[in-house]
Design an enzyme around this catalytic site. Sequence first.
Site, PDB file in Angstrom:
ATOM      1  N   HIS A  24       0.952  -1.072   0.249  1.00 27.46           N
ATOM      2  CA  HIS A  24      -0.224   0.227   0.078  1.00 27.46           C
ATOM      3  C   HIS A  24       1.134   1.340   0.012  1.00 27.46           C
ATOM      4  O   HIS A  24       1.951   1.567   1.136  1.00 27.46           O
ATOM      5  CB  HIS A  24      -1.045   0.382   1.492  1.00 27.46           C
ATOM      6  CG  HIS A  24      -1.439  -0.821   1.940  1.00 27.46           C
ATOM      7  ND1 HIS A  24      -0.916  -2.042   2.692  1.00 27.46           N
ATOM      8  CD2 HIS A  24      -3.180  -1.135   1.553  1.00 27.46           C
ATOM      9  CE1 HIS A  24      -2.095  -2.909   2.224  1.00 27.46           C
ATOM     10  NE2 HIS A  24      -3.710  -2.666   2.121  1.00 27.46           N
TER      11      HIS A  24
ATOM     12  N   ASP B  85       2.218   1.639   3.326  1.00 27.78           N
ATOM     13  CA  ASP B  85       2.658   1.000   4.319  1.00 27.78           C
ATOM     14  C   ASP B  85       4.460   1.780   3.489  1.00 27.78           C
ATOM     15  O   ASP B  85       5.674   1.184   4.894  1.00 27.78           O
ATOM     16  CB  ASP B  85       3.328  -0.327   2.701  1.00 27.78           C
ATOM     17  CG  ASP B  85       1.803  -1.226   3.570  1.00 27.78           C
ATOM     18  OD1 ASP B  85       1.159  -0.921   4.182  1.00 27.78           O
ATOM     19  OD2 ASP B  85       1.395  -2.166   2.018  1.00 27.78           O
TER      20      ASP B  85
HETATM   21  C1  XUL Z   1      -7.788  -6.254   4.808  1.00 23.42           C
HETATM   22  C2  XUL Z   1      -6.825  -6.955   3.606  1.00 23.42           C
HETATM   23  C3  XUL Z   1      -5.679  -6.282   3.106  1.00 23.42           C
HETATM   24  C4  XUL Z   1      -5.671  -6.166   1.440  1.00 23.42           C
HETATM   25  C5  XUL Z   1      -5.278  -4.792   0.450  1.00 23.42           C
HETATM   26  O1  XUL Z   1      -8.060  -7.171   5.413  1.00 23.42           O
HETATM   27  O2  XUL Z   1      -7.328  -8.318   3.222  1.00 23.42           O
HETATM   28  O3  XUL Z   1      -4.721  -5.851   3.313  1.00 23.42           O
HETATM   29  O4  XUL Z   1      -5.695  -7.142   1.352  1.00 23.42           O
HETATM   30  O5  XUL Z   1      -5.321  -3.986   1.147  1.00 23.42           O
END
Ligand code: XUL
Length: 438
Positions: free
Chosen positions: A101, A104
């Site tokens: 993300h 992150d």
């Molecule tokens: C949350 C989840 C996230 C997504 C990416 O449950 O799975 O980490 O994979 O935003």
Amino acid sequence: MKEYFSMIDKVVYEGAESKNPFSYKYYDADRVIDGKKMKDHLKFAMSYWHTLCAAGTDPFGAQTMDRSYGGLTDPMEIARAKADAAFEFMTKMGIEYFCFHDADIAPEGKDFAETKKNFFEIVDYIKEKMQKTGIKLLWGTSNCFSSPRFMHGAGTSCCADSFAYAAAQIKNVLDAVVKLGGKGYVFWGGREGYETLLNTDMALELDNMARLMKMAVEYGRKIGFDGDFYIEPKPKEPTKHQYDFDSATVIGFLRKYSLEKDFKLNIEANHATLAGHSFEHELEVARINGVFGSIDANQGDPNLGWDTDQFPSNVYSAALCMLEVIKAGGFKNGGLNFDAKVRRASFEFEDIVHAYISGMDSFALGLIKAYEIKEDGRIDEFVKNRYESYSHGIGKKIVDETTSLEELEEYTLKNGEPKLKSGRQEYLEAVLNNILFR
Ligand code: XUL
Ligand code: CO
């Protein structure tokens, strides 16, 4: 350069008899199964957030894991150290892909302009490391759920400024994905859902979510993104009702808004079980509807009702998952991302190594067993025979769509009671165990 995973050098395959905890027992990256290397069947990816950022907090307790990377305090220095640790870890583990993300990899600045500057500075830093190591980006995504500015959602927010902020983040991450040669962009509906219908215009929220996705596709294709967009279904958490409930719900949404050409699904095991489905159910629904894309591998706890994001160790489930992947023709742009975190009390960097070894070995074994199930053929054969009545006579007319209710009534008047055969579930479960444990 500082070393964070000093307990390992290069983790390699040593076979099932090895007692070395820092070795793969089943994951033999270059072993060829059905003409393809294990590493290319599995396409393992490291999740940046759980591996480098998560610090063991839970609703009742403070962090248990030191994520200061040697006592650093400057957020940009920490961001660079995180990237160093990430690439050291992936190189030593032989993991060829990662997912992130925006939040992150780089810290927020005092305003969006500074956040953007921080982000692209680290994107460039990561790009250099990718070039040096050959490690690739599986997918990127935008964190449009942690900040208070998204308390009402992002694409489904009642506040147009929050929508715009999310759109700006998505634009930057798409630029980064293209810059890093990534083949995926994930929409996980972080806070895209509702708590109460009393304050919610569901129709507008869903239309707006689709509008945001359409803009993302338009922009992505314009800047040369040729990978897949993904929606990652989840039924609840953090909102009471997430709009992307499960595979079937998401497929309905994609078709309603004509998004199915650009979007596939990223299926997560723990999200499947939260929706009351099995992992393989969600994968199969995606596959038979032509939208199987990528996987977030993890597992929940059957005794808990939330998203525990544990590392997958259940080989039975991994085998059934890999059987679906094989039936889907394997991963194309997608892969197997460990969206999983070590437990709060497993607070040392060494625990991350054990976690990935266990997860990778479980899926390697799952892959081996899935091929054995396919080669063995007893289960496929049984299923084929179970539906044999549709290959001739009235059954064939039904699947060829050349019959009618009138004709079927006439047929039934003559035919009488249907003659049924057993479903043989217990026999099939025994066959599965026979293959898994021989
Ligand atoms: C949350 C989840 C996230 C997504 C990416 O449950 O799975 O980490 O994979 O935003
Ligand atoms: Co996920």
